[in-house]
Design a protein around this motif. Structure first.
Motif, short mmCIF file in Angstrom:
data_model
loop_
_atom_site.label_atom_id
_atom_site.label_comp_id
_atom_site.label_asym_id
_atom_site.label_seq_id
_atom_site.Cartn_x
_atom_site.Cartn_y
_atom_site.Cartn_z
N ALA A 79 -74.07 -67.26 -15.11
CA ALA A 79 -75.05 -68.28 -16.01
C ALA A 79 -76.32 -68.11 -16.30
CB ALA A 79 -74.74 -69.66 -15.51
N VAL A 80 -76.92 -67.58 -15.23
CA VAL A 80 -78.41 -67.04 -15.10
C VAL A 80 -78.39 -65.87 -16.01
CG1 VAL A 80 -80.31 -66.30 -13.67
CG2 VAL A 80 -78.77 -68.24 -12.85
N ASP A 81 -77.67 -65.01 -15.68
CA ASP A 81 -77.85 -63.79 -16.68
C ASP A 81 -77.62 -63.96 -18.17
OD1 ASP A 81 -78.19 -62.25 -14.36
OD2 ASP A 81 -76.23 -61.47 -14.28
N GLU A 82 -76.64 -64.89 -18.38
CA GLU A 82 -76.47 -65.31 -19.88
C GLU A 82 -77.75 -66.16 -20.49
OE1 GLU A 82 -71.54 -65.83 -19.69
OE2 GLU A 82 -72.90 -67.71 -19.69
N ASP A 83 -78.23 -66.81 -19.71
CA ASP A 83 -79.41 -67.60 -20.19
C ASP A 83 -80.66 -66.68 -20.32
OD1 ASP A 83 -80.49 -70.67 -20.28
OD2 ASP A 83 -81.88 -69.75 -19.23
N ILE A 84 -80.84 -65.68 -19.45
CA ILE A 84 -81.98 -64.72 -19.41
C ILE A 84 -81.71 -63.83 -20.74
CG2 ILE A 84 -83.15 -63.03 -18.08
CD1 ILE A 84 -82.34 -64.23 -15.72
N GLU A 85 -80.55 -63.37 -20.97
CA GLU A 85 -80.43 -62.70 -22.08
C GLU A 85 -80.62 -63.36 -23.57
OE1 GLU A 85 -79.68 -59.62 -24.27
OE2 GLU A 85 -79.91 -59.46 -22.18
N ARG A 86 -80.34 -64.59 -23.54
CA ARG A 86 -80.62 -65.39 -24.84
C ARG A 86 -82.13 -65.24 -24.90
NH1 ARG A 86 -76.23 -68.45 -23.04
NH2 ARG A 86 -77.75 -70.07 -21.89
N ALA A 87 -82.87 -65.49 -23.88
CA ALA A 87 -84.20 -65.53 -23.71
C ALA A 87 -85.04 -64.25 -24.25
CB ALA A 87 -84.77 -66.08 -22.61
N ARG A 88 -84.17 -63.15 -23.71
CA ARG A 88 -84.76 -61.79 -23.82
C ARG A 88 -84.71 -61.69 -25.49
NH1 ARG A 88 -82.47 -59.55 -20.16
NH2 ARG A 88 -84.12 -59.34 -18.60
N GLN A 89 -83.54 -61.78 -25.99
CA GLN A 89 -83.26 -61.43 -27.53
C GLN A 89 -84.31 -62.15 -28.47
OE1 GLN A 89 -79.50 -62.84 -28.53
NE2 GLN A 89 -78.56 -61.43 -27.12
N ILE A 90 -84.94 -63.30 -27.82
CA ILE A 90 -86.12 -64.10 -28.62
C ILE A 90 -87.29 -62.99 -28.69
CG2 ILE A 90 -87.76 -65.98 -28.71
CD1 ILE A 90 -85.22 -67.63 -28.05
N VAL A 91 -87.67 -62.78 -27.31
CA VAL A 91 -88.91 -61.72 -26.83
C VAL A 91 -88.88 -60.67 -27.57
CG1 VAL A 91 -89.91 -60.62 -25.10
CG2 VAL A 91 -89.17 -62.95 -24.69
N GLU A 92 -87.62 -59.99 -27.79
CA GLU A 92 -87.45 -58.74 -28.44
C GLU A 92 -87.19 -58.72 -29.84
OE1 GLU A 92 -84.51 -56.64 -26.01
OE2 GLU A 92 -86.08 -56.57 -24.37
N GLY A 93 -87.10 -59.91 -30.43
CA GLY A 93 -86.63 -60.15 -31.76
C GLY A 93 -87.57 -60.32 -32.84
N GLU A 94 -87.54 -60.70 -33.86
CA GLU A 94 -88.26 -60.52 -35.09
C GLU A 94 -89.57 -61.65 -35.09
OE1 GLU A 94 -85.96 -60.48 -38.61
OE2 GLU A 94 -85.31 -58.42 -38.39
N GLY A 95 -90.56 -61.50 -35.67
CA GLY A 95 -91.48 -62.70 -35.91
C GLY A 95 -92.94 -62.31 -35.08
#
Length: 223
Positions: A79-95
């Motif tokens: 659950a922690v890994d999934e949560d962190i991955e969602r956050a990492r996608q934002i950090v490495e995403g567009e914008g």
């Protein structure tokens, strides 16, 4: 030699099939464990309840996990890994950096007072006072989120688009505020509103960046 090769290949196929079946069964047990924990809480969850939810026997659950503690620790790790991955996608995403930071802070907050992920984190934090495995999972979640916020702040400083005197300290303060306000939102019986919490967090983010509220709004308005 051909027969031996064929036998070897058949044996490898069977081993692979068994491994895949075991992986599927473990995943089912972990999913069932998360559902039971949402309903009963970590302390009141029994491995028999998890096995029943997964449609298997208690013995099968013990075959894949040596104890209830091991099962719950693995469920939390996933659950922690999934949560962190969602956050990492934002950090490495567009914008822009400001847009991604605001997006990250929005993701960090509970969606509502019955947000299941936050209910799980609060349960995990409480159990971590008495359980080393829970404490390890809780700490990894806190450290990873804070590091992601720090990464964005540091990126903003290095690209000269944001001003932040101490990205690490700012990240610690912002995530401390998020955790405290989220706890109140989840446990409130007086309908503590998410919109109000989000405004408080955004105001804090603006202060950490040395910005007026209107300037912060301008930086994120197109997101």
């Amino acid at each position: 030699m051909k027969n031996q090769s064929a036998l070897s290949a058949t044996g490898d196929d069977r081993t692979s099939a068994r491994a895949q079946k075991a992986a599927v069964r473990r995943a089912q047990l972990l999913q069932a464990a998360r559902k039971v924990v949402f309903e009963r809480g970590l302390d009141r969850t029994r491995i028999a309840d998890v096995a029943a939810e997964a449609g298997g026997s208690q013995g099968l659950a013990h075959y894949h996990f040596e104890s209830k503690e091991a099962l719950l620790a693995e469920m939390l790790r996933v659950a922690v890994d999934e949560d962190i991955e969602r956050a990492r996608q934002i950090v490495e995403g567009e914008g822009t950096v400001a847009q991604r930071l605001d997006r990250l802070l929005r993701l960090a907050l509970p969606i509502a007072s019955d947000d299941q992920s936050w209910m799980l984190w609060i349960d995990m934090w409480g159990s971590s006072l008495r359980n080393d495995d829970m404490a390890t999972a809780a700490e990894s979640l806190d450290i990873a989120w804070t590091e992601l916020v720090r990464t964005l702040l540091q990126e903003g400083v290095e690209s000269a688009v944001l001003t932040c005197i101490d990205p690490q300290a700012s990240a610690d303060r912002l995530m401390g505020l998020v955790s405290g306000l989220s706890l109140r939102l989840i446990t409130s019986r007086a309908r503590f509103q998410r919109t109000y919490v989000l405004r408080l967090v955004r105001t804090a983010a603006a202060l950490e960046l040395g910005l007026e509220w209107s300037d912060y709004q301008r930086l994120i308005q197109k997101d």
